[in-house]
Design a protein around this motif. Sequence first.
Motif, PDB file in Angstrom:
ATOM      1  N   LYS A  21       0.803  -1.039  -0.072  1.00  0.00           N
ATOM      2  CA  LYS A  21       0.049   0.030  -0.020  1.00  0.00           C
ATOM      3  C   LYS A  21       0.728   1.316   0.026  1.00  0.00           C
ATOM      4  O   LYS A  21       2.078   1.208   0.789  1.00  0.00           O
ATOM      5  CB  LYS A  21      -0.689  -0.075   1.255  1.00  0.00           C
ATOM      6  CG  LYS A  21      -1.795  -1.033   1.190  1.00  0.00           C
ATOM      7  CD  LYS A  21      -2.780  -0.866   2.675  1.00  0.00           C
ATOM      8  CE  LYS A  21      -3.615  -2.054   2.721  1.00  0.00           C
ATOM      9  NZ  LYS A  21      -4.388  -2.076   4.047  1.00  0.00           N
ATOM     10  N   PRO A  22       0.509   2.167  -0.587  1.00  0.00           N
ATOM     11  CA  PRO A  22       1.358   3.588  -0.625  1.00  0.00           C
ATOM     12  C   PRO A  22       1.648   3.992   0.907  1.00  0.00           C
ATOM     13  O   PRO A  22       0.832   3.850   1.800  1.00  0.00           O
ATOM     14  CB  PRO A  22       0.405   4.602  -1.048  1.00  0.00           C
ATOM     15  CG  PRO A  22      -0.629   3.729  -1.987  1.00  0.00           C
ATOM     16  CD  PRO A  22      -0.865   2.614  -1.280  1.00  0.00           C
ATOM     17  N   GLY A  23       2.960   4.127   1.051  1.00  0.00           N
ATOM     18  CA  GLY A  23       3.341   4.366   2.309  1.00  0.00           C
ATOM     19  C   GLY A  23       3.728   3.386   3.181  1.00  0.00           C
ATOM     20  O   GLY A  23       4.436   3.616   4.390  1.00  0.00           O
ATOM     21  N   LYS A  24       3.526   2.186   2.767  1.00  0.00           N
ATOM     22  CA  LYS A  24       3.824   0.976   3.640  1.00  0.00           C
ATOM     23  C   LYS A  24       4.732  -0.012   2.973  1.00  0.00           C
ATOM     24  O   LYS A  24       4.957  -1.150   3.546  1.00  0.00           O
ATOM     25  CB  LYS A  24       2.594   0.115   3.542  1.00  0.00           C
ATOM     26  CG  LYS A  24       1.410   0.626   4.180  1.00  0.00           C
ATOM     27  CD  LYS A  24       1.474   0.883   5.616  1.00  0.00           C
ATOM     28  CE  LYS A  24       0.243   1.534   6.200  1.00  0.00           C
ATOM     29  NZ  LYS A  24       0.458   1.630   7.760  1.00  0.00           N
ATOM     30  N   GLU A  25       5.744   0.788   2.067  1.00  0.00           N
ATOM     31  CA  GLU A  25       6.848  -0.021   1.570  1.00  0.00           C
ATOM     32  C   GLU A  25       7.814  -0.407   2.474  1.00  0.00           C
ATOM     33  O   GLU A  25       8.246  -1.571   2.599  1.00  0.00           O
ATOM     34  CB  GLU A  25       7.636   0.945   0.344  1.00  0.00           C
ATOM     35  CG  GLU A  25       6.669   1.097  -0.593  1.00  0.00           C
ATOM     36  CD  GLU A  25       5.758   2.509  -0.582  1.00  0.00           C
ATOM     37  OE1 GLU A  25       5.003   3.084  -1.254  1.00  0.00           O
ATOM     38  OE2 GLU A  25       5.924   3.154   0.847  1.00  0.00           O
ATOM     39  N   GLN A  26       8.259   0.282   3.368  1.00  0.00           N
ATOM     40  CA  GLN A  26       9.248   0.069   4.414  1.00  0.00           C
ATOM     41  C   GLN A  26       8.816  -1.088   5.336  1.00  0.00           C
ATOM     42  O   GLN A  26       9.514  -1.992   5.713  1.00  0.00           O
ATOM     43  CB  GLN A  26       9.813   1.273   5.279  1.00  0.00           C
ATOM     44  CG  GLN A  26      11.090   1.117   5.946  1.00  0.00           C
ATOM     45  CD  GLN A  26      12.217   0.600   5.228  1.00  0.00           C
ATOM     46  OE1 GLN A  26      12.318   0.746   4.102  1.00  0.00           O
ATOM     47  NE2 GLN A  26      13.007  -0.344   5.682  1.00  0.00           N
ATOM     48  N   GLN A  27       7.451  -0.747   5.935  1.00  0.00           N
ATOM     49  CA  GLN A  27       7.190  -1.957   6.797  1.00  0.00           C
ATOM     50  C   GLN A  27       6.910  -3.225   5.994  1.00  0.00           C
ATOM     51  O   GLN A  27       7.298  -4.366   6.622  1.00  0.00           O
ATOM     52  CB  GLN A  27       5.580  -1.319   7.271  1.00  0.00           C
ATOM     53  CG  GLN A  27       5.731  -0.427   8.162  1.00  0.00           C
ATOM     54  CD  GLN A  27       4.593   0.060   8.665  1.00  0.00           C
ATOM     55  OE1 GLN A  27       3.688   0.892   7.708  1.00  0.00           O
ATOM     56  NE2 GLN A  27       4.122  -0.435   9.598  1.00  0.00           N
ATOM     57  N   LEU A  28       6.550  -3.421   4.635  1.00  0.00           N
ATOM     58  CA  LEU A  28       6.454  -4.608   3.913  1.00  0.00           C
ATOM     59  C   LEU A  28       7.748  -5.213   3.754  1.00  0.00           C
ATOM     60  O   LEU A  28       8.085  -6.257   3.761  1.00  0.00           O
ATOM     61  CB  LEU A  28       5.672  -4.406   2.553  1.00  0.00           C
ATOM     62  CG  LEU A  28       5.498  -5.683   1.891  1.00  0.00           C
ATOM     63  CD1 LEU A  28       4.803  -6.515   2.472  1.00  0.00           C
ATOM     64  CD2 LEU A  28       4.733  -5.444   0.402  1.00  0.00           C
TER      65      LEU A  28
END
Length: 105
Positions: A21-28
Motif C-alpha cells: 500500500k502507498p506509504g507501507k513500502e518500508q514496513q512490507l
Amino acid sequence: MTTPTGRDHDLLTIIAALRAKPGKEQQLRQAAEAVVEPTRHEEGCIAYHLHQAIDDPTVFYFYENWAGPEALDAHMKTPHFQNFVATANDLLAGPIDIQRLRRIT
C-alpha cells in the motif's frame, strides 16, 4: 554463472509478487526480510531471495527454488511464514501473485 535450476531442472521455482500500500513500502520490506533467513534453513529450500522493483518501489518479489511441492507446502505452514502472511495482509495493496514454474530448457 550457474543457477540452482541450471543444475536441476526438476526444481520448483516460485516467483511471488507483492505490492505494498502507498506509504507501507518500508514496513512490507521489513516483514519480508524477516522471513528470508529462517526460510533459507528449511529442508528443501534451495534458494530464497527478496527483490524490490527499481521502477516501482512498492513492488517486491520473492524468487524461490524448492526441492519440490512438498517442501513448499511445508514452508507455507511454518510459524515464520504464517506470521509474515498475517503481518503482510495489512500492508498489501492486493493479493500476492504467486507463479509456480518449472524450467523446460
